[in-house]
Scaffold this active site. Structure first.
Site, PDB file in Angstrom:
ATOM      1  N   GLU A 396     -67.697 -23.040  75.793  1.00  0.00           N
ATOM      2  CA  GLU A 396     -67.707 -24.166  76.729  1.00  0.00           C
ATOM      3  C   GLU A 396     -67.196 -25.459  76.109  1.00  0.00           C
ATOM      4  OE1 GLU A 396     -70.503 -21.129  78.366  1.00  0.00           O
ATOM      5  OE2 GLU A 396     -70.135 -21.985  76.368  1.00  0.00           O
ATOM      6  N   GLN A 418     -70.033 -21.267  84.347  1.00  0.00           N
ATOM      7  CA  GLN A 418     -70.480 -20.100  85.100  1.00  0.00           C
ATOM      8  C   GLN A 418     -71.844 -20.355  85.737  1.00  0.00           C
ATOM      9  OE1 GLN A 418     -71.183 -16.000  83.234  1.00  0.00           O
ATOM     10  NE2 GLN A 418     -69.081 -15.873  84.024  1.00  0.00           N
ATOM     11  N   PHE A 419     -72.694 -21.037  85.012  1.00  0.00           N
ATOM     12  CA  PHE A 419     -73.950 -21.583  85.526  1.00  0.00           C
ATOM     13  C   PHE A 419     -74.113 -22.963  84.908  1.00  0.00           C
ATOM     14  CE2 PHE A 419     -74.502 -17.060  86.015  1.00  0.00           C
ATOM     15  CZ  PHE A 419     -75.197 -16.928  87.217  1.00  0.00           C
ATOM     16  N   ALA A 420     -74.700 -23.883  85.668  1.00  0.00           N
ATOM     17  CA  ALA A 420     -74.878 -25.245  85.164  1.00  0.00           C
ATOM     18  C   ALA A 420     -75.662 -25.249  83.859  1.00  0.00           C
ATOM     19  CB  ALA A 420     -75.586 -26.098  86.213  1.00  0.00           C
ATOM     20  N   ASP A 421     -76.549 -24.279  83.679  1.00  0.00           N
ATOM     21  CA  ASP A 421     -77.368 -24.194  82.467  1.00  0.00           C
ATOM     22  C   ASP A 421     -76.509 -24.118  81.209  1.00  0.00           C
ATOM     23  OD1 ASP A 421     -80.213 -22.912  83.874  1.00  0.00           O
ATOM     24  OD2 ASP A 421     -78.304 -22.615  84.887  1.00  0.00           O
ATOM     25  N   PHE A 422     -75.329 -23.477  81.315  1.00  0.00           N
ATOM     26  CA  PHE A 422     -74.500 -23.243  80.137  1.00  0.00           C
ATOM     27  C   PHE A 422     -73.771 -24.493  79.663  1.00  0.00           C
ATOM     28  CE2 PHE A 422     -73.887 -18.602  81.742  1.00  0.00           C
ATOM     29  CZ  PHE A 422     -75.229 -18.355  81.506  1.00  0.00           C
ATOM     30  N   HIS A 463     -80.737 -19.725  84.334  1.00  0.00           N
ATOM     31  CA  HIS A 463     -79.713 -19.708  85.374  1.00  0.00           C
ATOM     32  C   HIS A 463     -80.153 -20.496  86.599  1.00  0.00           C
ATOM     33  CE1 HIS A 463     -78.783 -16.182  82.896  1.00  0.00           C
ATOM     34  NE2 HIS A 463     -77.542 -16.242  83.352  1.00  0.00           N
TER      35      HIS A 463
END
Length: 657
Positions: A396, A418-422, A463
């Site tokens: 990222e 892919q997910f905001a968490d990442f 996620h």
């Protein structure tokens, strides 16, 4: 020391000597001024000048360089006026960053130099993006990024080299190995024999050079540049050298064995090149002294000019105005509307923006043939091609840095998390590079980061996070968070049109559960403007994202309470006018969001209302937020976690105040 002068004329060699000597003499002057208290800090490159000068000479003037602390020779070889450089070092408003940065933490488009940030490694990924821009424009150019040997321990080094190798980018990664990262010796920094040995692991060419030999540096990088452009592949170069002074002057050199200074002083790059030039009879004692006196006189004149600065005039309005670049005008909706799901509105907005902006590039994990984790870009690869719809390695940070490099190269980009968490893996690039670069030296960061966010879908702690508050604290970012299909499309197109970095939050639970009318033609929704969903007399709910739908459901189920609902839509910048107006409607305010309570964005809204709208209030501002725990997986636990489960209690508390 052997000097290979192949294909270099006498005139070129003499100009090379001047280019090498000039930064050395400037440094000697700066160290004198430092002792006199006329400058505050200095990172010395004495002993390493051959790397900066040789590398810059090897590139074309319009090829971008990403330098670091000890690369004065890059700036001087690009012929940047010393007087203005001195103003920069002094923190003058007439410097390159209007007094907002120190030393070499600045960039300049006219000179094709991208200024460093103190985190060092992120510069490498920017070079990837600039090289990609050259590649997409079919330009025969390369980008060069400096790193110290200490910086190679950062994850960004691995990510940037891996992306450059996988994508086949014309980048030169130049490591200045001077033996120490501040006081940490290489024996405590890495365990391979040579840093250049790492090149084979990335599938790229690597070469080690004598960093004190000006012509070896020049010839090697010139060859590497030709190779990178012809083969469209990166190159790793390790330049062996030594830092003759401290990390910066205040740190000293007590941790360095004295014998190292004696060994490396014999390899001094200026002295060695002077000896070579005398051996081939291009210089003698008299001509050397003449050139030195000429350059010293020039330095004295430039420093004197640099000291002739007017008193610093601080203008708060100017400071705030330079946070963002001007945004384009809003494009109003027109023509027919069609009922669309939230997710389809996002896809349509992205597709129409790709048509609107041929320079827009999409990047993200699995977004090409697979169509993304949520299938938002399904079919984009066949429609727009692999150059513009790019699968990325799982890195990222490097991809966000690449996006910034693309912006410097004149492109727009969208990065899908892919997910905001990442996004935590790319946090540094976002908050320290994207957000600050326009304020620092006027460079736009034309990047949108899409953030599939939120809970309610049984995805667990990694996620489901609502992490918008991480970014609302960062000046220079814009943060949008739509709740309807119409806004999902219009805010995305506006974000992609905007030259500023935008964090675009899209709630996963709304993707296929919410539908609404969406104009078919291209349009934008103004970033920074809230939407009054409905008026009311009893209480006002200020919310965004999924909270808008929770509030609407509650209002529909409780017609006995007249509820005004304000959908913020944009969290940064905030629509304070709309907030004050909805407060005035009822005098009782509930701030509702899905994020956890402590540190959630509702605290900022509540504080602003208390400070600016206190006279309008009939009760304290109440916050309704999710539990201060990670997001749990099991459905009963997640329902209890979400703020929706406490909405009735909060509204009843406020109603009966």
């Amino acid at each position: 020391m052997y000097f290979d002068r192949s294909n270099l004329s006498d005139t070129e060699l003499l100009s090379f000597y001047r280019a090498l000597l000039y930064p050395r003499l400037i440094e000697e002057k700066m160290l004198l001024l430092l002792r006199q208290g006329k400058i505050s800090k200095w990172f010395s490159g004495i002993g390493q000048e051959a790397i900066s000068v040789g590398a810059t000479l090897a590139l074309e003037p319009d090829e971008w360089i990403m330098p670091l602390h000890r690369n004065l020779g890059v700036f001087t070889t690009r012929n940047m006026p010393l007087s203005k450089l001195f103003m920069q070092w002094q923190g003058s408003e007439n410097g390159y960053s209007k007094g907002r940065e120190r030393s070499f933490h600045f960039g300049s488009r006219p000179y094709h130099i991208c200024g460093m940030i103190s985190h060092l490694g992120p510069q490498l990924s920017i070079a990837d993006g600039i090289a990609l821009a050259h590649q997409l424009k079919k330009e025969h150019k390369a980008a060069l990024a400096f790193s110290g040997e200490g910086g190679t321990s950062e994850g960004e080094f691995h990510e940037a080299l891996n992306v450059a190798a996988v994508w086949g980018l014309p980048v030169i990664f130049l490591v200045e190995n001077n033996g120490y990262g501040l006081s940490t010796p290489v024996s405590e920094q890495y365990h391979c024999n040579s840093l250049v040995d790492r090149a084979v692991g990335y599938g790229m060419e690597g070469v080690q050079v004598d960093g004190n030999n000006l012509l070896e540096v020049y010839q090697t990088i010139r060859t590497a540049r030709a190779y990178a452009i012809k083969e469209q592949k990166p190159v790793l170069i390790e330049a062996m050298t030594f830092r003759m002074r401290g990390h910066e002057e205040a740190s000293g050199v007590k941790y360095v064995p004295p014998e190292l200074f004696e060994q490396w002083s014999k390899k001094d790059p200026v002295m060695q090149f002077e000896t070579f030039m005398q051996e081939i009879h291009l210089l003698n004692t008299e001509s050397i002294e003449s050139i030195r006196q000429e350059l010293k006189h020039r330095i004295e004149e430039e420093v004197a000019k640099g000291q002739e600065t007017t008193p610093f005039v601080v203008d708060t309005d100017n400071e705030l105005a330079d946070i963002y670049a001007p945004a384009p005008p809003v494009v109003s909706p027109s023509g027919n509307t069609t009922e669309k799901r939230f997710i389809d509105a996002i896809t349509e907005g992205l597709q129409q923006s790709m048509e609107q902006y041929p320079e827009l590039v999409l990047m993200g994990q699995d977004i090409a043939a697979y169509g993304g984790a949520f299938k938002i870009t399904d079919g984009f690869l066949s429609r727009f091609g692999k150059e513009r719809v790019r699968n990325t390695p799982i890195c990222e940070s490097a991809i966000v840095g690449t996006a910034l490099g693309l912006a410097i190269g004149g492109f727009k980009s969208m990065v899908e998390m892919q997910f905001a968490d990442f996004v935590s893996c790319g946090f540094n690039q976002i908050v320290n590079n994207l957000a600050k670069i326009h304020y620092r030296w006027g460079q736009t960061a034309d990047v949108v980061i899409r953030m599939p966010t939120g809970g309610g879908v049984g995805a667990g702690p990694f996620h489901s996070q609502s992490n918008e508050a991480w970014f609302t604290h960062v000046p220079g970012l814009k943060v949008v968070y739509p709740s309807t299909p119409e806004d999902a499309k219009g805010l995305l197109t506006a974000a992609l049109a905007d030259p500023n970095p935008v964090m675009y939050f899209e709630h996963k639970a709304l993707y296929r559960s919410i539908s609404g009318p969406v104009p078919e033609a291209y349009y934008t929704v103004e970033i920074g403007k809230a939407r009054l969903v409905q008026s009311g007399d009893d209480i006002s709910i200020i919310t965004y994202g999924s909270g808008v739908h929770w509030a609407m459901e509650y209002a529909a189920a409780h017609p006995e309470i007249s509820i005004a609902i304000l959908d913020l839509r944009t969290l940064l910048p905030l629509d304070y006018t709309a907030i004050s107006e909805v407060v005035a409607l009822t005098g009782k305010v509930l701030v509702l969001h899905e994020d956890t309570l402590i540190g959630g964005f509702g605290g900022e809204i509540s504080a602003w209302i208390a400070e600016h709208c206190f006279h309008l209030l009939d009760a304290p501002v109440i916050r309704c937020a999710s539990l201060d725990t990670p997001v749990p997986f099991a459905s009963p636990l997640e329902k209890n976690f979400l703020s929706k489960s406490r909405l009735d209690k909060c509204i009843q508390q406020l109603t009966h105040w």
